[in-house]
Enzyme design. Structure first.
Site, PDB file in Angstrom:
ATOM      1  N   TRP A  11       0.815  -1.215   0.000  1.00 29.14           N
ATOM      2  CA  TRP A  11       0.000   0.000   0.000  1.00 29.14           C
ATOM      3  C   TRP A  11       0.849   1.265   0.000  1.00 29.14           C
ATOM      4  CZ3 TRP A  11      -0.476  -3.966   3.516  1.00 29.14           C
ATOM      5  CH2 TRP A  11       0.173  -3.792   4.740  1.00 29.14           C
ATOM      6  N   ARG A  12       2.140   1.121   0.209  1.00 33.76           N
ATOM      7  CA  ARG A  12       3.035   2.285   0.127  1.00 33.76           C
ATOM      8  C   ARG A  12       3.472   2.548  -1.313  1.00 33.76           C
ATOM      9  NH1 ARG A  12       6.592   1.563   5.572  1.00 33.76           N
ATOM     10  NH2 ARG A  12       5.108   2.651   6.921  1.00 33.76           N
ATOM     11  N   GLU A  24      -5.777   0.373   5.594  1.00 34.33           N
ATOM     12  CA  GLU A  24      -5.991   0.890   6.951  1.00 34.33           C
ATOM     13  C   GLU A  24      -7.067   0.102   7.695  1.00 34.33           C
ATOM     14  OE1 GLU A  24      -4.188   2.877   8.682  1.00 34.33           O
ATOM     15  OE2 GLU A  24      -2.886   3.560   7.071  1.00 34.33           O
ATOM     16  N   THR A  30      -4.713  -5.857  13.504  1.00 35.23           N
ATOM     17  CA  THR A  30      -4.026  -6.950  12.816  1.00 35.23           C
ATOM     18  C   THR A  30      -2.604  -6.509  12.460  1.00 35.23           C
ATOM     19  OG1 THR A  30      -6.166  -7.596  11.867  1.00 35.23           O
ATOM     20  CG2 THR A  30      -4.219  -8.630  10.931  1.00 35.23           C
ATOM     21  N   GLY A  68     -10.448 -12.227  10.356  1.00 37.84           N
ATOM     22  CA  GLY A  68     -11.299 -12.000  11.521  1.00 37.84           C
ATOM     23  C   GLY A  68     -11.971 -10.639  11.502  1.00 37.84           C
ATOM     24  N   TYR A  69     -12.707 -10.357  12.576  1.00 41.05           N
ATOM     25  CA  TYR A  69     -13.425  -9.080  12.683  1.00 41.05           C
ATOM     26  C   TYR A  69     -14.151  -8.747  11.364  1.00 41.05           C
ATOM     27  CZ  TYR A  69     -10.286  -8.580  16.691  1.00 41.05           C
ATOM     28  OH  TYR A  69      -9.587  -8.780  17.856  1.00 41.05           O
ATOM     29  N   TYR A 107      -8.668   8.596  12.717  1.00 46.26           N
ATOM     30  CA  TYR A 107      -7.353   8.085  12.326  1.00 46.26           C
ATOM     31  C   TYR A 107      -7.330   7.698  10.841  1.00 46.26           C
ATOM     32  CZ  TYR A 107      -3.418   5.104  11.477  1.00 46.26           C
ATOM     33  OH  TYR A 107      -2.298   4.559  10.895  1.00 46.26           O
ATOM     34  N   ASP A 125      -2.906   7.537  16.231  1.00 45.89           N
ATOM     35  CA  ASP A 125      -3.347   6.299  16.874  1.00 45.89           C
ATOM     36  C   ASP A 125      -2.520   6.105  18.139  1.00 45.89           C
ATOM     37  OD1 ASP A 125      -0.848   5.549  15.919  1.00 45.89           O
ATOM     38  OD2 ASP A 125      -1.552   3.804  14.811  1.00 45.89           O
TER      39      ASP A 125
END
Length: 195
Positions: A11-12, A24, A30, A68-69, A107, A125
């Site tokens: 992602w950079r 993000e 994670t 997850g989540y 954030y 954050d």
């Protein structure tokens, strides 16, 4: 320090706000090393807001599986549909529009605005609050939501003319050097000015 030491993350390699948003959201709760293969697979399957919006919930879950989540995946999916409906599929580039998208708090908003658009906005954050509280002896309780404003204001006084690099450098400093336990103070690039 950041230029020499930043980790290689997919992602950079982009300024695409959609990709930054996805990264993000995946990075919430994670670890980076865990996220990278999921991010690559997800972006390959859903390379655009439109591709994500048109996917079924089951398909999105399939490519999220193991992270997850799942609520995070739901928010991304809903957000992509909203961008299609309200912004003709173009990821918005203003604070007021982006903060309306599900899953985008202060954030994530700051990260997207600064990294994708180089807009001067803090991305504060726990890592950033820890660094600044140590560096400037800010003794406010970082677990209290009202303290965040103090740190956001501090970031804005320090930022300079490259918000994207500055915010990412703080994130990297918190991840690699100014860690919660056993910080590597002896190799810290801001050691001499740290209080």
């Amino acid at each position: 320090w950041y230029e020499k030491n930043k980790r290689d993350m997919p992602w950079r390699k982009t300024k695409d706000p959609y990709c930054i948003w996805v990264s993000e959201v995946m990075l919430q709760q994670t670890q980076v090393d865990t996220v990278i293969p999921y991010y690559n697979r997800f972006i390959m399957k859903f390379p655009t807001v439109k591709a994500l919006a048109e996917a079924s919930k089951e398909e999105v879950y399939k490519y999220w599986e193991g992270l997850g989540y799942y609520r995070r995946a739901d928010y991304l999916h809903k957000g992509a549909k909203m961008i299609i409906d309200q912004y003709d599929g173009v990821f918005p580039n203003s604070v007021n529009e982006i903060e309306k998208i599900p899953s985008i708090g202060s954030y994530t908003l700051g990260a997207i605005m600064s990294i994708a658009f180089n807009y001067p906005m803090p991305a504060v954050d726990g890592n950033v609050m820890r660094i600044l509280s140590r560096q400037f002896l800010i003794e406010e309780d970082i677990s209290k939501p009202k303290s965040k404003k103090t740190f956001e204001n501090k970031v804005m006084t320090l930022m300079g003319n490259n918000p994207s690099e500055f915010n990412q450098a703080l994130m990297e400093l918190g991840a690699l050097i100014c860690t919660p336990k056993n910080p590597k103070c002896m190799v810290c690039p801001i050691q001499e000015i740290c209080m």
